[in-house]
Design an enzyme around this catalytic site. Structure first.
Site, PDB file in Angstrom:
ATOM      1  N   CYS A 153      -1.073  -7.704  13.019  1.00 62.48           N
ATOM      2  CA  CYS A 153      -0.632  -6.439  12.437  1.00 62.48           C
ATOM      3  C   CYS A 153       0.656  -6.588  11.656  1.00 62.48           C
ATOM      4  O   CYS A 153       0.858  -5.979  10.616  1.00 62.48           O
ATOM      5  CB  CYS A 153      -0.369  -5.412  13.527  1.00 62.48           C
ATOM      6  SG  CYS A 153      -1.750  -5.142  14.570  1.00 62.48           S
ATOM      7  N   VAL A 157       1.234  -5.007   8.108  1.00 58.36           N
ATOM      8  CA  VAL A 157       2.056  -3.819   7.871  1.00 58.36           C
ATOM      9  C   VAL A 157       3.001  -4.042   6.697  1.00 58.36           C
ATOM     10  O   VAL A 157       3.211  -3.154   5.867  1.00 58.36           O
ATOM     11  CB  VAL A 157       2.833  -3.443   9.154  1.00 58.36           C
ATOM     12  CG1 VAL A 157       3.934  -2.452   8.835  1.00 58.36           C
ATOM     13  CG2 VAL A 157       1.879  -2.868  10.179  1.00 58.36           C
TER      14      VAL A 157
END
Lengths: 518, 556
Positions: A153, A157
């Site tokens: 992630c 992001v």
């Protein structure tokens, strides 16, 4: 003091001893400021009620005890299925440690995987340096034939561009220009491990088939007689892949298993450490474009990959974790149709044996109620088999199942008289399952290791089928697909049913129904 | 040996047995059991018969005198339930070896008895004779007598070596052992005017306990049950009962008759299988007890209980009758069960296509005729091959039999239900018949049978990569086209354009699963696009007339 050096007890026994029990009781009494046990009990009982279930199912934001994992886990799982391939996860190293431990604990094998170990400054300034250094280090230290990149992630992001980063890294000399570095964006905040499997596999095929990120000409498909097979994310990959190979060989069909991780998750102990073992060769991965057709054993694990392959002109076909007679029939007939090869007598006999075994003992399964949870395809395959056996899979829950899965499950229920009172629950978790088990009890629960708490809590005996299985060893070595796999599943279910009869009848001071013949 | 053969003759000469009474003098001497035919499959031996008849005595140690063969293959194979003692389950054997056979096994037997008493101190020991010690001349009667005297515990010889004959003979020899050595040797603590014996009832899966509450409610005491959940002391004092009910007429008729002779205990034959039979049995118990001095009101109270229980059972069975009505059953079993189970099945709406009468008496057969009508299909001794034929010919929808015939039924793809001693459900009494019906219902509607009857789906579809022209001729009306070309054209026709599903795939799925609706086709083929519904409907319509009937049935 209580532990004795002459006779050392492990934790299983030690803390059951009176001294420790006393200590724990004292701690509770004097320091824990415990609630009134009656009140605790009242709440506990309330949490078993339909009223609580309603509140539980109205939950919007919170997931409790999820029966799914994240995309990169699936990406790593798919990547190690290629020859000499090192999975490289761009992002924080903590995540990667989880994938390794998860896979190791299930397969009881080392799991090799590296990370770009992004830190706070990488998160601020972008992870390019980590990618560059990471690729160089892992290339030099672990001598892979291919590095398959996926992401956590953190990298997603901040929007790290894998294609550009890999290109830049190559330009900076991290790895040779022509060294294969396929990639896939696999953010955990989208989908689950089955999505990650799909993305990673598609990324690898795309790399080989569509010109290696612009560095080579795209492959021209020249159709041949081979059939590609994709297993999908599967805790039984070791046994299943070998079973599928055996079936292909028996049928004399030429094939390529894509992402064949059956060897790397089952290396022999002979004095040599194999960081990489077996796997689909890079050449085969490239040549898979020419195949006549691609068969996926798990529809929901390969949605994007199959669409990609179909786009290259192959026939594609997806199954749902084929367990049992009908599912295997369909798989074999599809194989036979596509290859033009006859189904050999050996397999017909295996079919007869499974049918025979089901007939011998189906009276014990017939009419029993089951709850199942797991990945969407596994749930579908097991449900179909249970319906075949006359069981009622009353609750089928898949945290990573979607609306389409729900509709297909309901259609499956509708196709059988035993499915009439059964429901599929997509996007629900194990705390929902708990409510289901209390308010609409079943005879048995099928699920992974995490189900043992549900078993203890609700008293529903757990049959361990799924991923991960941490607390039982070696079941991943036996197939659950094909007629022989169906036999294994049948035996697993029956064993638990008979254990349960024995448990219920093994009552001190009584001597009835605890019989040797069942 | 002379005493054993005399005893066998005595057992054979059973005036209580209607079948025997009908025979000529000469035939009666030959005995009632056919000698097993060498070379043909046969049932259990006399030892086995004796053992299974007595093993349900729960506080007795059952010691098998012989080599390991007899006990090694059979210990703890009886699903009789015990409410207390568990010593009956323990496998005791003298496990004779070569030396014992050369020098005789009597000492070993004596020591074994001593060791059991020292270790377990059971209420009694039953010693079973087997072929080998009988052949070498071990005198178990003498050993038991000596041991009994020495240790002051009943040690009972059961002289029934396998070679003397059939299992049924063994049952009777076991009964004889009880008569000779056990019954009448002790006195009960107290007696009541409502004491009865149950003879030939084995409490399989605890089914006696489904009836016992009714007897308790009526104040009827089972003084002794021979032998289900029985205790040594109970059977030893059973001669004080007022009446007896003979449950399995085949196994222990000699016990009932001789107890009548010796102790004037009247007996009647009855059964707790089926509603009618259970009611008859309760009525008969009440009747004989009252005749022997029980309070008169017992009869009235019994009727009240019967009315209540019948109503309850019928209400429960009622829900099954529509499902079971007209289903045909084949009953392969022996002895008392053939007519009593038969009645139960008829109560559940089933039609009986036949019942075995291998072990049935003439009276049994009469009863069967009464139940089934004059054209009752009574099967004397059915070879597995013939059972197979009968089932395969679909003359029956379900077979009820003992475990041995199970696999024949299954190979013939026939629903099957176990009603003999290895079964795991209790079928006695009013509750039992509800259980039985529930089990039949489950067996009949198990989806397995469908699966079992269906051939491997590829048998009718694709051989050598081509569709079977015969099948296509039936279904498509296009058989004129050469199969290879046909297959190509079948595959070339895209029906679902969105997901590229071809006509051949859809046809195969319809045939394979016996599909009848568009939705089910979509489920099986992935033809999930938006526009192909009408095309799938056309295929379904074209194929619906030509499906083989079995397939249609399966689909419904």
């Amino acid at each position: 003091m209580t532990q004795n050096a002459e006779h050392v007890l492990d934790h299983v026994e030690l803390f059951r001893g009176p001294e420790y029990q006393q200590m724990l009781a004292n701690k509770k009494k004097m320091f824990e400021n415990a609630q009134d046990p009656a009140e605790v009990e009242r709440i506990r009982e309330w949490s078993k009620t339909p009223e609580y279930r309603e509140k539980n199912f109205a939950r919007e934001a919170l997931t409790i005890n999820p029966a799914k994992a994240c995309q990169p886990l699936g990406a790593v799982f798919a990547s190690v299925g290629f020859e000499g391939t090192l999975p490289f996860v761009h992002g924080s190293q903590g995540c990667v440690a989880y994938y390794r431990s998860h896979l190791s604990r299930h397969f009881k094998e080392p799991s090799s995987c590296v990370s770009s170990s992004m830190t706070e400054d990488a998160a601020v300034f972008g992870g390019l340096n980590n990618m560059t250094d990471g690729l160089a280090n892992s290339y030099n230290m672990y001598k892979p034939k291919m590095i398959a990149v996926s992401t956590t992630c953190m990298a997603e992001v901040i929007g790290d561009d894998l294609n550009a980063f890999i290109k830049t890294s190559k330009e900076k000399g991290s790895v040779p220009q022509h060294f294969d570095v396929p990639f896939a964006h696999t953010p955990a905040f989208v989908g689950s491990h089955i999505t990650g499997y799909d993305n990673a596999l598609k990324g690898i095929l795309e790399h080989f088939w569509d010109g290696k990120a612009g560095t080579a000409p795209k492959l021209e498909r020249a159709p041949n007689e081979k059939i590609n097979f994709i297993g999908g994310f599967d805790g039984y990959t070791v046994g299943n892949t070998r079973e599928i190979k055996r079936i292909f060989d028996l049928m004399d069909v030429q094939y390529t298993i894509l992402a064949d991780n059956s060897d790397v998750f089952d290396t022999p102990t002979d004095g040599e450490f194999r960081m990489y073992d077996g796997g689909t060769t890079l050449e085969d991965a490239a040549n898979a474009v020419h195949a006549k057709a691609t068969i996926s054993a798990q529809q929901w694990c390969t949605e994007k990959t199959l669409a990609f392959i179909a786009g290259h002109g192959q026939e594609v076909l997806a199954f749902n974790h084929p367990v049992g007679v009908s599912a295997t029939d369909e798989l074999l007939m599809a194989l036979s149709r596509i290859s033009g090869k006859e189904i050999p007598e050996a397999l017909a006999r295996e079919r007869g044996r499974l049918v025979d075994a089901m007939a011998d003992s189906s009276a014990h399964i017939h009419g029993k109620k089951f709850a199942i949870y797991g990945d969407p395809d596994l749930c579908y395959g097991l449900t179909a088999f249970l319906l075949e056996l006359g069981a009622e899979p009353v609750h089928v829950l898949s945290t990573n199942g979607n609306k389409a899965w729900h509709d297909k499950m309901q259609a499956l229920f509708a196709s059988s008289p035993f499915g009439q009172n059964c429901h599929a629950y997509p996007g629900r978790d194990l705390w929902h399952m708990r409510s289901l088990l209390f308010t609409e009890p079943v005879d048995f629960l099928i699920g992974n290791t995490h189900g043992k708490y549900l078993e203890r809590d609700t008293g529903t005996p757990l049959i361990r089928i799924g991923f991960p299985i941490f607390d039982r060893h070696h079941h991943h070595r036996s197939p659950v697909w094909g007629y022989q796999g169906g036999m294994n599943v049948l035996v697993k279910i029956l064993d638990k049913i008979f254990d349960e009869i024995d448990r219920k009848t093994s009552v001190a001071g009584t001597d009835y129904s605890f019989d040797i013949i069942r | 040996m002379s005493s054993l053969s005399a005893r066998i003759l005595d057992v054979f000469n059973e005036p209580g047995c209607a079948k025997n009474a009908d025979k000529s003098e000469a035939d009666r001497k030959k005995g009632c059991t056919k000698q097993p035919k060498p070379g043909s499959a046969a049932g259990g031996c006399a030892f086995d018969g004796a053992k299974i008849a007595l093993q349900p005595f729960t506080d007795v140690a059952h010691l098998v005198h012989g080599p390991i063969a007899c006990e090694g293959n059979s210990w703890d194979n009886r699903g009789a339930a015990s409410s207390g003692a568990s010593i009956w389950r323990t496998g005791f054997t003298t496990d004779m070896n070569e030396t014992d056979i050369v020098f005789g096994g009597e000492k070993r037997l004596y020591k074994a008895i001593r060791e059991i008493l020292a270790k377990y101190d059971p209420a009694a020991i039953f010693v079973y004779q087997t072929c080998i010690p009988a052949m070498i001349g071990d005198d178990i009667n003498a050993v038991c007598k000596a041991a009994s005297r020495k240790f002051g515990k009943p040690v009972i010889p059961v002289n029934s070596p396998g070679f003397v004959g059939s299992k049924n003979l063994g049952n009777k020899l076991a009964g004889q052992a009880l008569l000779d050595h056990v019954i009448g040797t002790e006195e009960p603590d107290y007696t009541t005017p409502c004491d009865i014996n149950l003879i030939g009832e084995y409490n399989l899966s605890g089914e006696l306990w489904q009836v016992k509450p009714l007897l308790d409610e009526l104040g009827i005491r089972i003084l002794s049950c021979i032998s289900g959940d029985g205790k040594y002391r109970e059977v030893a004092s059973s001669h004080r009962a007022r009446a007896a009910m003979l449950v399995c007429s085949k196994s222990m008729i000699n016990v009932a008759r001789k107890m009548q002779e010796r102790y004037a205990i009247p007996f009647f034959e009855g059964s707790f299988y089926g509603i009618q039979d259970s009611s008859d049995a309760l009525r008969n118990i009440a009747r004989v007890l009252v005749a022997r001095g029980a309070p008169e009101d017992l009869i009235g109270r019994t009727e009240v209980v019967i009315a209540r229980e019948e109503a309850r059972a019928w209400a429960k069975i009622g829900s099954y009758r529509p499902r079971l009505a007209g289903k045909r059953a084949l009953l392969i079993t022996g002895g008392v069960k053939s007519w009593s189970v038969l009645a139960a099945l008829q109560e559940a709406g089933l039609e009986l296509v036949g019942t075995s009468v291998k072990k049935s008496t003439k009276e049994d057969k009469e009863r069967i005729k009464q139940r089934m009508g004059q054209d009752a299909h009574m099967i004397d001794d059915m070879a597995p091959r013939d059972i197979y034929k009968m089932l395969k010919g679909a003359k029956a929808d379900i077979m009820l039999s003992g475990g041995k015939s199970q696999f024949v039924a299954l190979k013939a793809a026939m629903p099957w239900l176990d009603i003999n001693q290895e079964r795991s459900h209790a079928y006695m009494g009013y509750l039992g018949i509800v259980n039985l019906v529930a089990e039949i219902d489950k067996a009949l509607f198990n989806p397995m049978w469908e699966q079992l009857r269906r051939p491997a789906p590829w048998d009718g579809i694709a051989k050598h990569g081509h569709p079977n022209p015969m099948v296509l001729a039936q279904t498509d009306g296009q058989a004129a086209e050469p199969p290879a070309l046909l297959e190509v054209s079948r595959r070339a026709k895209r029906v679902c354009l969105c997901n590229t599903v071809d006509r051949g795939t859809i046809e195969d799925a319809i045939r394979l699963h016996g599909l009848t609706s568009v939705d089910s086709v979509r489920l099986h083929t992935n033809a999930f696009g938006g526009c192909c519904r009408s095309r799938i409907q056309d295929i379904l319509r074209a194929m619906s007339g030509s499906q083989p009937p079995a397939m249609q049935q399966a689909a419904e």
